[in-house]
Design a protein around this motif. Structure first.
Motif, mmCIF file in Angstrom:
data_model
loop_
_atom_site.group_PDB
_atom_site.id
_atom_site.type_symbol
_atom_site.label_atom_id
_atom_site.label_comp_id
_atom_site.label_asym_id
_atom_site.label_seq_id
_atom_site.Cartn_x
_atom_site.Cartn_y
_atom_site.Cartn_z
ATOM 1 N N MET A 53 34.649 49.168 42.511
ATOM 2 C CA MET A 53 33.974 48.097 43.083
ATOM 3 C C MET A 53 33.418 47.137 41.989
ATOM 4 S SD MET A 53 31.957 50.011 45.878
ATOM 5 C CE MET A 53 32.553 50.576 47.352
ATOM 6 N N ILE A 54 32.967 47.891 40.737
ATOM 7 C CA ILE A 54 32.442 46.985 39.738
ATOM 8 C C ILE A 54 33.368 46.143 39.040
ATOM 9 C CG2 ILE A 54 31.327 46.955 37.460
ATOM 10 C CD1 ILE A 54 29.835 49.545 38.702
ATOM 11 N N GLY A 55 34.429 46.498 38.854
ATOM 12 C CA GLY A 55 35.797 45.874 38.242
ATOM 13 C C GLY A 55 36.178 44.816 39.195
ATOM 14 N N ASP A 56 36.192 45.227 40.354
ATOM 15 C CA ASP A 56 36.604 44.124 41.401
ATOM 16 C C ASP A 56 35.698 42.873 41.469
ATOM 17 O OD1 ASP A 56 38.100 43.035 43.420
ATOM 18 O OD2 ASP A 56 37.478 44.074 44.969
ATOM 19 N N LEU A 57 34.225 43.282 41.414
ATOM 20 C CA LEU A 57 33.473 42.309 41.491
ATOM 21 C C LEU A 57 33.265 41.498 40.246
ATOM 22 C CD1 LEU A 57 30.642 41.175 42.980
ATOM 23 C CD2 LEU A 57 29.502 42.829 42.051
ATOM 24 N N LEU A 58 33.393 42.019 39.067
ATOM 25 C CA LEU A 58 33.095 41.229 37.811
ATOM 26 C C LEU A 58 34.346 40.784 37.304
ATOM 27 C CD1 LEU A 58 30.738 43.684 36.006
ATOM 28 C CD2 LEU A 58 30.250 41.613 37.416
ATOM 29 N N ILE A 59 35.515 41.214 37.691
ATOM 30 C CA ILE A 59 36.744 40.873 37.120
ATOM 31 C C ILE A 59 37.821 40.075 37.979
ATOM 32 C CG2 ILE A 59 38.721 41.280 35.538
ATOM 33 C CD1 ILE A 59 36.934 43.684 34.351
ATOM 34 N N ALA A 60 38.239 41.137 39.029
ATOM 35 C CA ALA A 60 39.239 40.454 40.028
ATOM 36 C C ALA A 60 38.733 39.428 40.884
ATOM 37 C CB ALA A 60 39.739 41.851 40.836
ATOM 38 N N ARG A 61 37.418 39.445 41.392
ATOM 39 C CA ARG A 61 37.122 38.250 42.362
ATOM 40 C C ARG A 61 37.078 36.945 41.684
ATOM 41 N NH1 ARG A 61 36.167 40.206 47.851
ATOM 42 N NH2 ARG A 61 37.011 42.193 47.842
ATOM 43 N N PRO A 62 36.377 36.952 40.685
ATOM 44 C CA PRO A 62 36.436 35.599 39.899
ATOM 45 C C PRO A 62 38.068 34.964 39.592
ATOM 46 C CG PRO A 62 34.872 36.966 39.047
ATOM 47 C CD PRO A 62 35.611 37.691 40.051
ATOM 48 N N LEU A 63 38.840 35.774 39.039
ATOM 49 C CA LEU A 63 40.092 35.646 38.586
ATOM 50 C C LEU A 63 40.881 35.205 40.056
ATOM 51 C CD1 LEU A 63 40.996 38.075 36.060
ATOM 52 C CD2 LEU A 63 40.538 35.721 35.759
ATOM 53 N N PRO A 100 46.418 34.263 48.103
ATOM 54 C CA PRO A 100 45.127 34.585 47.156
ATOM 55 C C PRO A 100 43.557 34.557 47.755
ATOM 56 C CG PRO A 100 46.671 32.810 46.207
ATOM 57 C CD PRO A 100 47.181 33.219 47.484
ATOM 58 N N GLY A 101 43.516 33.583 48.742
ATOM 59 C CA GLY A 101 42.192 33.410 49.477
ATOM 60 C C GLY A 101 41.650 34.722 50.219
ATOM 61 N N LYS A 102 42.680 35.322 50.840
ATOM 62 C CA LYS A 102 42.684 36.423 51.651
ATOM 63 C C LYS A 102 42.093 37.797 50.656
ATOM 64 C CE LYS A 102 45.717 37.394 54.567
ATOM 65 N NZ LYS A 102 46.776 37.664 55.702
ATOM 66 N N SER A 103 42.891 37.803 49.712
ATOM 67 C CA SER A 103 42.485 38.720 48.621
ATOM 68 C C SER A 103 41.007 38.489 47.972
ATOM 69 C CB SER A 103 43.580 38.883 47.504
ATOM 70 O OG SER A 103 44.859 39.360 47.827
ATOM 71 N N ALA A 104 40.739 37.437 47.723
ATOM 72 C CA ALA A 104 39.498 37.014 47.127
ATOM 73 C C ALA A 104 38.404 37.206 48.219
ATOM 74 C CB ALA A 104 39.475 35.681 46.541
ATOM 75 N N PHE A 105 38.508 36.690 49.353
ATOM 76 C CA PHE A 105 37.321 36.667 50.274
ATOM 77 C C PHE A 105 37.481 37.509 51.408
ATOM 78 C CE2 PHE A 105 37.791 32.355 48.471
ATOM 79 C CZ PHE A 105 36.526 32.320 47.716
ATOM 80 N N VAL A 106 38.468 38.161 51.886
ATOM 81 C CA VAL A 106 38.516 38.870 52.917
ATOM 82 C C VAL A 106 38.740 40.419 52.747
ATOM 83 C CG1 VAL A 106 39.623 39.605 55.166
ATOM 84 C CG2 VAL A 106 39.415 37.115 54.473
ATOM 85 N N ARG A 107 39.258 40.849 51.622
ATOM 86 C CA ARG A 107 39.468 42.061 51.123
ATOM 87 C C ARG A 107 38.072 42.938 50.781
ATOM 88 N NH1 ARG A 107 40.238 43.972 46.021
ATOM 89 N NH2 ARG A 107 40.206 41.895 45.256
ATOM 90 N N CYS A 108 37.841 44.186 51.151
ATOM 91 C CA CYS A 108 36.736 44.854 51.021
ATOM 92 C C CYS A 108 36.590 44.947 49.452
ATOM 93 C CB CYS A 108 36.782 46.104 51.725
ATOM 94 S SG CYS A 108 37.735 47.506 51.261
ATOM 95 N N LEU A 109 35.294 45.205 48.937
ATOM 96 C CA LEU A 109 35.054 45.153 47.549
ATOM 97 C C LEU A 109 35.476 46.525 47.042
ATOM 98 C CD1 LEU A 109 33.431 43.867 45.422
ATOM 99 C CD2 LEU A 109 31.386 45.215 45.966
ATOM 100 N N GLY A 110 36.635 46.613 46.192
ATOM 101 C CA GLY A 110 37.259 47.838 45.581
ATOM 102 C C GLY A 110 38.526 47.983 46.095
ATOM 103 N N CYS A 111 38.935 47.451 47.290
ATOM 104 C CA CYS A 111 40.054 47.799 48.136
ATOM 105 C C CYS A 111 41.344 47.066 47.523
ATOM 106 C CB CYS A 111 39.914 47.484 49.587
ATOM 107 S SG CYS A 111 38.738 48.417 50.372
ATOM 108 N N THR A 112 42.389 47.768 47.926
ATOM 109 C CA THR A 112 43.629 46.897 47.222
ATOM 110 C C THR A 112 44.580 46.368 48.360
ATOM 111 O OG1 THR A 112 44.729 49.128 47.576
ATOM 112 C CG2 THR A 112 43.952 49.002 45.571
ATOM 113 N N THR A 113 44.066 46.653 49.479
ATOM 114 C CA THR A 113 44.695 45.896 50.660
ATOM 115 C C THR A 113 43.472 45.133 51.381
ATOM 116 O OG1 THR A 113 44.366 47.703 52.160
ATOM 117 C CG2 THR A 113 46.570 47.513 50.750
ATOM 118 N N THR A 114 43.979 44.208 52.118
ATOM 119 C CA THR A 114 43.111 43.208 52.717
ATOM 120 C C THR A 114 42.867 44.022 54.302
ATOM 121 O OG1 THR A 114 44.828 41.692 53.851
ATOM 122 C CG2 THR A 114 43.723 40.952 51.993
ATOM 123 N N GLY A 115 41.709 43.964 54.721
ATOM 124 C CA GLY A 115 41.282 44.556 55.988
ATOM 125 C C GLY A 115 41.300 43.599 57.251
#
Length: 112
Positions: free
Chosen positions: A47-57, A93-108
């Protein structure tokens, strides 16, 4: 030269980080083992990696994809694949950035 190195490093990191969800899809099952109750339960570090690295990218990838979509719009309109280009460059990329749960690998979010 410094701009070139910075761009190369950002591109390499982005490519590496976007490939991680394809390699690291781990699903945890409950104690009963029933696949009906299988849940995607990410760890805290994910979750931390997703919040700090993946989401901004991913937000950056969405913005760059939107610009690329607008630039390629005349060519995709002539080719007849505007919807496919929009889906690949902006929506995914928008679905992966804004719809996916924090730390999850697939969109919900599934809209069929």
């Amino acid at each position: 030269m410094n701009l070139f190195r910075s761009t190369a490093v950002v591109l390499a990191l982005t490519t590496g980080l976007l490939a991680l969800p394809a390699q690291a899809e781990v699903m945890q099952q409950n104690t009963s083992g029933d696949p009906m109750y299988t849940a995607n339960a990410p760890k805290g570090y994910a979750m931390i990696g997703d919040l700090l690295i993946a989401r901004p990218l991913l937000i950056g990838a969405t913005a760059i994809g939107a610009v690329a979509f607008v630039v390629s719009l005349p060519f995709t309109a002539l080719g007849g694949n505007v919807a496919e280009a929009g889906e690949a460059l902006v929506v995914e990329p928008g679905k992966s950035a804004f719809v996916r749960c924090l730390g999850c690998t697939t969109t919900g979010y599934k809209r069929d």
